[in-house]
Motif scaffolding. Structure first.
Motif, PDB file in Angstrom:
ATOM      1  N   ASP A  94       0.839  -1.268   0.078  1.00 23.15           N
ATOM      2  CA  ASP A  94      -0.447  -0.387  -0.039  1.00 23.15           C
ATOM      3  C   ASP A  94       0.333   1.217   0.186  1.00 23.15           C
ATOM      4  OD1 ASP A  94      -2.356  -1.553  -0.152  1.00 23.15           O
ATOM      5  OD2 ASP A  94      -2.084  -1.440   2.143  1.00 23.15           O
ATOM      6  N   ARG A  95       1.976   1.539  -1.149  1.00 21.24           N
ATOM      7  CA  ARG A  95       2.711   2.582  -1.354  1.00 21.24           C
ATOM      8  C   ARG A  95       1.885   3.785  -1.057  1.00 21.24           C
ATOM      9  NH1 ARG A  95       8.220   1.649  -3.620  1.00 21.24           N
ATOM     10  NH2 ARG A  95       7.484   3.525  -5.139  1.00 21.24           N
ATOM     11  N   VAL A  96       2.341   4.719  -0.380  1.00 20.51           N
ATOM     12  CA  VAL A  96       1.321   5.978  -0.646  1.00 20.51           C
ATOM     13  C   VAL A  96       3.012   7.409  -0.546  1.00 20.51           C
ATOM     14  CG1 VAL A  96       0.910   8.053   0.924  1.00 20.51           C
ATOM     15  CG2 VAL A  96       0.078   5.685   1.615  1.00 20.51           C
ATOM     16  N   HIS A  97       2.938   7.670  -2.578  1.00 16.19           N
ATOM     17  CA  HIS A  97       3.567   8.961  -2.489  1.00 16.19           C
ATOM     18  C   HIS A  97       3.582  10.111  -1.834  1.00 16.19           C
ATOM     19  CE1 HIS A  97       6.067  11.368  -5.422  1.00 16.19           C
ATOM     20  NE2 HIS A  97       6.468  10.218  -5.399  1.00 16.19           N
ATOM     21  N   MET A  98       4.273  10.974  -2.070  1.00 21.47           N
ATOM     22  CA  MET A  98       3.726  12.356  -1.459  1.00 21.47           C
ATOM     23  C   MET A  98       2.840  12.821  -1.317  1.00 21.47           C
ATOM     24  SD  MET A  98       5.059  14.436   1.160  1.00 21.47           S
ATOM     25  CE  MET A  98       6.319  13.161   1.598  1.00 21.47           C
ATOM     26  N   HIS A  99       2.613  12.794  -3.075  1.00 19.34           N
ATOM     27  CA  HIS A  99       1.157  13.668  -4.109  1.00 19.34           C
ATOM     28  C   HIS A  99       0.379  13.123  -3.221  1.00 19.34           C
ATOM     29  CE1 HIS A  99       4.176  15.580  -6.816  1.00 19.34           C
ATOM     30  NE2 HIS A  99       4.026  14.514  -7.757  1.00 19.34           N
ATOM     31  N   ASP A 100       0.190  11.299  -3.148  1.00 18.24           N
ATOM     32  CA  ASP A 100      -0.967  11.115  -2.379  1.00 18.24           C
ATOM     33  C   ASP A 100      -1.765  11.459  -1.616  1.00 18.24           C
ATOM     34  OD1 ASP A 100      -0.823   9.066  -4.548  1.00 18.24           O
ATOM     35  OD2 ASP A 100       0.040   8.033  -3.486  1.00 18.24           O
ATOM     36  N   LEU A 101      -0.286  11.671  -0.747  1.00 17.92           N
ATOM     37  CA  LEU A 101       0.037  12.513   1.402  1.00 17.92           C
ATOM     38  C   LEU A 101      -1.136  13.828   0.960  1.00 17.92           C
ATOM     39  CD1 LEU A 101      -0.091  13.024   3.638  1.00 17.92           C
ATOM     40  CD2 LEU A 101       2.457  13.354   3.465  1.00 17.92           C
ATOM     41  N   HIS A 102      -0.497  14.274   0.282  1.00 17.42           N
ATOM     42  CA  HIS A 102      -1.276  15.948  -0.392  1.00 17.42           C
ATOM     43  C   HIS A 102      -2.987  15.414  -0.897  1.00 17.42           C
ATOM     44  CE1 HIS A 102       3.129  17.612  -1.044  1.00 17.42           C
ATOM     45  NE2 HIS A 102       2.545  17.327   0.381  1.00 17.42           N
ATOM     46  N   ALA A 103      -2.860  14.677  -1.878  1.00 17.00           N
ATOM     47  CA  ALA A 103      -3.875  14.613  -2.387  1.00 17.00           C
ATOM     48  C   ALA A 103      -5.223  14.492  -1.164  1.00 17.00           C
ATOM     49  CB  ALA A 103      -4.198  13.585  -3.013  1.00 17.00           C
ATOM     50  N   THR A 104      -5.059  13.821  -0.145  1.00 19.44           N
ATOM     51  CA  THR A 104      -5.077  13.083   0.689  1.00 19.44           C
ATOM     52  C   THR A 104      -5.450  14.616   1.739  1.00 19.44           C
ATOM     53  OG1 THR A 104      -4.366  11.081   1.201  1.00 19.44           O
ATOM     54  CG2 THR A 104      -5.519  11.307   2.906  1.00 19.44           C
ATOM     55  N   MET A 105      -5.068  15.072   2.015  1.00 22.28           N
ATOM     56  CA  MET A 105      -5.406  16.267   2.196  1.00 22.28           C
ATOM     57  C   MET A 105      -5.933  17.557   1.859  1.00 22.28           C
ATOM     58  SD  MET A 105      -0.510  16.964   3.688  1.00 22.28           S
ATOM     59  CE  MET A 105      -0.968  18.416   4.180  1.00 22.28           C
ATOM     60  N   LEU A 106      -5.260  17.700   1.067  1.00 20.35           N
ATOM     61  CA  LEU A 106      -7.378  17.901  -0.259  1.00 20.35           C
ATOM     62  C   LEU A 106      -7.969  17.485   0.131  1.00 20.35           C
ATOM     63  CD1 LEU A 106      -5.315  19.866  -2.931  1.00 20.35           C
ATOM     64  CD2 LEU A 106      -5.556  20.894  -0.794  1.00 20.35           C
ATOM     65  N   HIS A 107      -8.177  16.776  -0.268  1.00 21.35           N
ATOM     66  CA  HIS A 107      -9.884  15.642  -0.206  1.00 21.35           C
ATOM     67  C   HIS A 107     -10.357  15.961   1.513  1.00 21.35           C
ATOM     68  CE1 HIS A 107     -12.672  12.542  -0.850  1.00 21.35           C
ATOM     69  NE2 HIS A 107     -12.502  12.074   0.578  1.00 21.35           N
ATOM     70  N   LEU A 108      -9.548  16.605   2.662  1.00 23.78           N
ATOM     71  CA  LEU A 108     -10.374  15.947   3.676  1.00 23.78           C
ATOM     72  C   LEU A 108     -10.629  17.637   4.309  1.00 23.78           C
ATOM     73  CD1 LEU A 108      -7.562  14.100   6.035  1.00 23.78           C
ATOM     74  CD2 LEU A 108     -10.241  13.150   5.322  1.00 23.78           C
ATOM     75  N   MET A 109      -9.982  18.749   3.424  1.00 22.14           N
ATOM     76  CA  MET A 109     -10.245  19.605   3.884  1.00 22.14           C
ATOM     77  C   MET A 109     -11.490  20.235   2.754  1.00 22.14           C
ATOM     78  SD  MET A 109      -7.990  21.419   5.584  1.00 22.14           S
ATOM     79  CE  MET A 109      -8.348  23.489   5.533  1.00 22.14           C
ATOM     80  N   GLY A 110     -11.797  19.741   2.426  1.00 18.25           N
ATOM     81  CA  GLY A 110     -12.788  19.720   1.081  1.00 18.25           C
ATOM     82  C   GLY A 110     -12.897  19.979  -0.307  1.00 18.25           C
ATOM     83  N   VAL A 111     -11.393  19.717  -0.736  1.00 17.35           N
ATOM     84  CA  VAL A 111     -10.996  20.178  -2.218  1.00 17.35           C
ATOM     85  C   VAL A 111     -10.331  19.084  -2.931  1.00 17.35           C
ATOM     86  CG1 VAL A 111      -8.947  21.199  -3.368  1.00 17.35           C
ATOM     87  CG2 VAL A 111     -10.098  22.950  -0.914  1.00 17.35           C
ATOM     88  N   ASP A 112     -10.671  18.692  -4.176  1.00 18.14           N
ATOM     89  CA  ASP A 112     -10.720  17.495  -4.801  1.00 18.14           C
ATOM     90  C   ASP A 112      -9.247  18.081  -5.381  1.00 18.14           C
ATOM     91  OD1 ASP A 112     -10.269  16.241  -7.406  1.00 18.14           O
ATOM     92  OD2 ASP A 112     -12.061  15.659  -7.519  1.00 18.14           O
ATOM     93  N   HIS A 113      -8.009  17.770  -5.665  1.00 17.78           N
ATOM     94  CA  HIS A 113      -7.195  17.339  -5.953  1.00 17.78           C
ATOM     95  C   HIS A 113      -6.613  17.776  -7.242  1.00 17.78           C
ATOM     96  CE1 HIS A 113      -4.963  13.765  -7.063  1.00 17.78           C
ATOM     97  NE2 HIS A 113      -6.052  13.949  -6.921  1.00 17.78           N
ATOM     98  N   THR A 114      -7.579  17.768  -8.525  1.00 19.00           N
ATOM     99  CA  THR A 114      -7.313  16.966  -9.308  1.00 19.00           C
ATOM    100  C   THR A 114      -8.298  18.623  -9.798  1.00 19.00           C
ATOM    101  OG1 THR A 114      -9.903  16.551  -9.907  1.00 19.00           O
ATOM    102  CG2 THR A 114      -7.503  14.408  -9.888  1.00 19.00           C
ATOM    103  N   LYS A 115      -8.943  19.219  -9.269  1.00 26.07           N
ATOM    104  CA  LYS A 115     -10.351  20.650  -9.402  1.00 26.07           C
ATOM    105  C   LYS A 115      -9.180  21.657  -9.864  1.00 26.07           C
ATOM    106  CE  LYS A 115     -13.866  17.568 -10.456  1.00 26.07           C
ATOM    107  NZ  LYS A 115     -13.649  16.568 -10.542  1.00 26.07           N
ATOM    108  N   LEU A 116      -8.332  21.494  -8.721  1.00 28.30           N
ATOM    109  CA  LEU A 116      -8.094  22.943  -8.009  1.00 28.30           C
ATOM    110  C   LEU A 116      -6.688  23.092  -8.772  1.00 28.30           C
ATOM    111  CD1 LEU A 116      -7.439  24.998  -5.602  1.00 28.30           C
ATOM    112  CD2 LEU A 116      -5.966  23.192  -4.613  1.00 28.30           C
ATOM    113  N   THR A 117      -7.406  23.900 -10.197  1.00 29.10           N
ATOM    114  CA  THR A 117      -5.806  24.681 -10.355  1.00 29.10           C
ATOM    115  C   THR A 117      -6.006  25.615 -10.817  1.00 29.10           C
ATOM    116  OG1 THR A 117      -7.533  24.048 -12.952  1.00 29.10           O
ATOM    117  CG2 THR A 117      -6.348  22.559 -11.709  1.00 29.10           C
TER     118      THR A 117
END
Length: 463
Positions: free
Chosen positions: A417-440
């Motif tokens: 269950d490898r977690v890259h730093m990008h995955d951690l950032h995506a998860t942080m944004l998700h928990l804050m109510g932000v889809d990391h793919t849509k925040l551009t």
């Protein structure tokens, strides 16, 4: 302003010199949003439901050893002193001799989470922690890896995580910034790690102190000696110059950001002093954080200030330990000193947030830019290890008392269950109510995002 030489300065030079007159707050205040502006306000239906309102990032600068803190490896003790049974990563100079650490591991809490006796206070709150034991990142050097954890890039200048959240959500307080960095490093990228890069400059962090120390715990020059009337006239003069320049140049996000920053700086003079005044806390609270005790005073003050800022509505707060976890030698004495300084304040912060009803909607992230090798460097140290390490999460939407993923049997490579730093950032944004793919943000002809073209939310750590 009666000095004729001042009148002959061009606008850029005058602005530079005026920073001293208005105080650095007029520059560092370029961290909050324009009021409570939110870049995703008109597309909220496209983003996940927020589980957290704020993030406190406890940055253990230098890289704590995961195999000596949260990643228990019985095989490491069993094969202490023997050769590593597989090849080292490229360009690693460490000896391939396994080295068991000097600290014992035990299971803690009802969850039975493994924590070493290096961190006894965090061990006591094990049921509040979620350990990702399968992190990996880019960057064998500090500069690269520090850039990755703070900005998502190991070699380009990119907006920091806090800047992205400031841009996405704005400030939670009308008169305070959205993004604050307490004790940020001056090395390994320095201001880049809490800067805004190509985002509007108002989203960079307000910096308090440096290199792991909160200094006075106040924004420089915020409580200056100038009379209110004199300072207000200087604010008005600076704003009139900014507006005049904007009218001549046409729409310009940088100038607009400067105008918003100066306005925020003016408002902060009323709101910030109360928030930054730790003397308002009870003696028992200050004692819990270790304030007033030599080992824990500095980091304790930083953590208590972080709690006060979080309570006031600041979105993203980084608390840096300073680059102290980099033990290429003297692992035992170095890590012991660092743990003594940070362990108690971190546990106190989490317990304090719980008592105040803030833990459930505050995401706490504890970790360094990488981990350390299970093989020895020199006679008694460990080298950098971005191939596998641990990060600890707590609070806001995170599964408590839980370990996710695994490194190999010795703790060198992330395997399960490898977690890259990008995955951690995506998860942080998700928990804050932000889809990391849509925040551009469009810059230089392309759309940029924190996670670039990578990253996935780590659903396994969500409560």
């Amino acid at each position: 302003m009666n000095d004729q030489r001042t009148l002959n300065l061009d606008r850029r030079e005058w602005m530079s010199r005026s920073t001293l007159a208005l105080g650095s707050v007029a520059v560092t205040a370029m961290s909050g949003g324009v009021g409570n502006a939110s870049a995703i306000k008109d597309q909220e239906e496209l983003h996940p439901q927020a589980r957290a309102k704020r993030v406190i990032f406890l940055f253990m600068h230098g890289g704590p050893s995961h195999v000596d803190t949260f990643d228990y490896k019985p095989e490491l003790a069993k094969h202490d002193g023997k050769d590593l049974p597989f090849e080292l990563p490229p360009n690693i100079s460490a000896k391939p001799k396994l080295m068991n650490g000097p600290w014992k591991f035990s299971k803690h809490g009802q969850s039975g989470l493994w924590v070493s006796d290096l961190l006894p206070e965090m061990a006591k709150i094990a049921d509040s922690l979620c350990v990702i034991r399968s992190m990996h990142t880019r960057g064998q050097s500090h500069g690269q890896a520090v850039g990755m954890i703070n900005t998502g890039s190991d070699n380009f200048v990119r907006p920091s995580v806090g800047a992205w959240l400031s841009y996405a959500l704005g400030s939670g307080h009308p008169d305070l910034p959205a993004h604050v960095a307490i004790g940020p490093a001056t090395a390994h990228g320095g201001p880049r790690n809490y800067g805004a890069a190509f985002l509007p400059a108002l989203h960079q962090a307000t910096a308090i102190g440096s290199n792991g120390k909160p200094g006075s715990g106040k924004i420089p020059y915020l409580n200056g000696s100038l009379e209110d009337d004199t300072l207000n006239r200087r604010f008005q003069l600076l704003q009139s110059m900014n507006h005049r320049h904007l009218s001549r140049s046409g729409p310009d996000r940088e100038i607009e950001g400067a105008i918003a920053a100066v306005d925020l700086a003016r408002r902060m003079r009323t709101a910030a002093p109360d928030v930054f005044d730790l003397e308002r806390e009870t003696q028992s609270t200050r004692h819990a954080y270790g304030i007033g005790e030599k080992a824990t005073d500095q980091f304790g003050r930083s953590c208590l200030l972080a709690r006060r800022l979080a309570e006031a509505g600041v979105r993203f707060i980084t608390v840096s330990s300073g680059q102290v976890w980099d033990q290429h030698g003297n692992l035992k004495s170095g890590h012991q000193k660092n743990a003594l300084a940070t362990d108690r304040p971190v546990a106190a912060l989490i317990e304090d947030l719980k008592q105040r009803g803030l833990w459930d909607d505050t995401l706490i992230v504890w970790g360094g830019e990488f981990g350390r090798t299970p093989v020895v460097q020199g006679s008694n140290g460990r080298d950098h290890n971005p191939q596998g390490f641990s990060v600890v999460l707590s609070g806001g939407g995170i599964k408590p008392g839980f370990a996710y993923g695994n490194t190999d049997e010795f703790g060198y490579y992330a395997r399960e269950d490898r977690v890259h730093m990008h995955d951690l950032h995506a998860t942080m944004l998700h928990l804050m109510g932000v889809d990391h793919t849509k925040l551009t943000y469009r810059y230089a002809g392309r759309d940029f995002r924190l996670t670039d073209v990578h990253g996935k939310v780590v659903d396994g750590v969500l409560a």
